[in-house]
Scaffold this motif. Structure first.
Motif, PDB file in Angstrom:
ATOM      1  N   SER A 138       0.825  -1.209   0.000  1.00 10.58           N
ATOM      2  CA  SER A 138       0.000   0.000   0.000  1.00 10.58           C
ATOM      3  C   SER A 138       0.859   1.260   0.000  1.00 10.58           C
ATOM      4  N   ARG A 188      -1.753   4.052  -1.341  1.00  6.53           N
ATOM      5  CA  ARG A 188      -2.875   3.620  -2.169  1.00  6.53           C
ATOM      6  C   ARG A 188      -3.726   2.588  -1.432  1.00  6.53           C
ATOM      7  N   SER A 191      -5.513  -0.249  -6.129  1.00  3.94           N
ATOM      8  CA  SER A 191      -4.722   0.412  -7.174  1.00  3.94           C
ATOM      9  C   SER A 191      -4.933   1.920  -7.183  1.00  3.94           C
ATOM     10  N   ARG A 192      -5.763   2.412  -6.248  1.00  7.07           N
ATOM     11  CA  ARG A 192      -6.128   3.833  -6.239  1.00  7.07           C
ATOM     12  C   ARG A 192      -5.268   4.614  -5.262  1.00  7.07           C
ATOM     13  N   ARG A 193      -4.629   5.678  -5.757  1.00  7.37           N
ATOM     14  CA  ARG A 193      -3.870   6.561  -4.883  1.00  7.37           C
ATOM     15  C   ARG A 193      -4.825   7.321  -3.976  1.00  7.37           C
TER      16      ARG A 193
END
Length: 214
Positions: A138, A188, A191-193
C-alpha cells in the motif's frame, strides 16, 4: 499555576531563545519567579532540568502516537494520523519542540542516551507504518530509514516557521502535510492513490484535543 509549571514554561522559553549554555541558574529562578531553594527542589542541576523537560516532551509524544494508532486500522491510515498529530503537536508546542531538537548536544553521554532512546522509540512508530505499508504493497518506500527521517524532518519543521499570528491555519497545515506524506510514499488502497480525505480518520478536533490536553 504551580511553581513547577512556571519553572517549566520559563525554562523552555529561555532554553529556546537564549540556548541552554547561555541560560544561568539565576535566570531560571528569576524567570519562574521562585527562589534558588525552590528551584533546587525540582532539580539537582541545570542539565537535570533539561533532561526532565526533554523526557516529558518525548514521553507525551510517544503516548499520543500510541493513542492515535489505536484509533486507526491500516498502515496508510496510521501514517496519515501520525502526521496530523505530529504537525499539530509541533505547531502548538513549538517551544519544547525546539528545545528537544536543538539541545540534545548539550547533554552528557548518559543523559543523551536516555533521551535518544525515547526519540528512537517514537521514530520507530513511524517506521513501523512504513514497513507494514511496504509489506502489504500500500506504499512505495525505496529506503525505510531515509524515508522516515525525511518525513519527520519535514513535519517537525512546522515548529520553526508556523505562527499563530500568520495567515495559515494550523489545522489546514496539518492536513496538507498529511497529503504530502501520503504522496511521498505513493499511498494507495488497492490500485487507487489516496489522500487524507479518502481515509477514515478521527476529525481534526479529536487530534487537537489530544495534543492540547492538560
Amino acid at each position: 499555576m504551580s511553581s513547577y509549571a512556571r519553572l517549566r514554561s520559563s525554562a523552555l522559553e529561555l532554553f529556546a531563545t537564549r540556548g541552554f549554555q547561555a541560560t544561568g541558574i539565576r535566570d531560571l529562578a528569576a524567570g519562574a519567579g521562585v527562589s534558588l531553594a525552590t528551584l533546587y527542589h525540582y532539580m539537582d542541576g541545570k542539565e537535570d532540568l533539561l533532561v526532565r523537560l526533554m523526557r516529558e516532551s518525548l514521553e507525551r509524544l510517544n503516548s499520543d502516537a500510541r493513542t492515535v494508532l489505536a484509533r486507526v486500522g491500516s498502515p496508510v491510515e496510521g501514517l496519515a494520523a501520525l502526521t496530523v498529530m505530529h504537525v499539530l503537536a509541533h505547531g502548538l508546542r513549538r517551544t519544547e519542540t525546539v528545545v528537544v531538537d536543538r539541545e540534545l548536544r548539550s547533554l552528557g553521554e548518559e543523559s543523551r542516551k536516555a533521551v535518544v532512546a525515547l526519540r528512537d522509540e517514537y521514530e520507530q512508530l513511524w517506521g513501523g507504518r512504513l514497513v507494514a505499508g511496504l509489506a502489504e504493497s500500500s506504499m512505495s518506500v525505496p529506503d525505510i530509514r531515509v524515508t522516515r527521517l525525511a518525513l519527520l524532518s519535514t513535519c517537525t519543521g512546522v515548529a520553526y516557521w508556523y505562527s499563530e499570528e500568520g495567515e495559515l491555519d494550523l489545522d489546514r497545515i496539518a492536513a496538507v502535510h498529511a497529503d504530502l506524506v501520503l504522496a511521498q510514499v505513493e499511498a494507495r488502497l488497492g490500485s487507487r492513490r489516496v489522500r487524507l480525505d479518502d481515509l477514515d480518520l478521527p476529525p481534526i478536533d479529536w487530534f487537537r484535543d489530544l495534543v492540547t490536553r492538560v
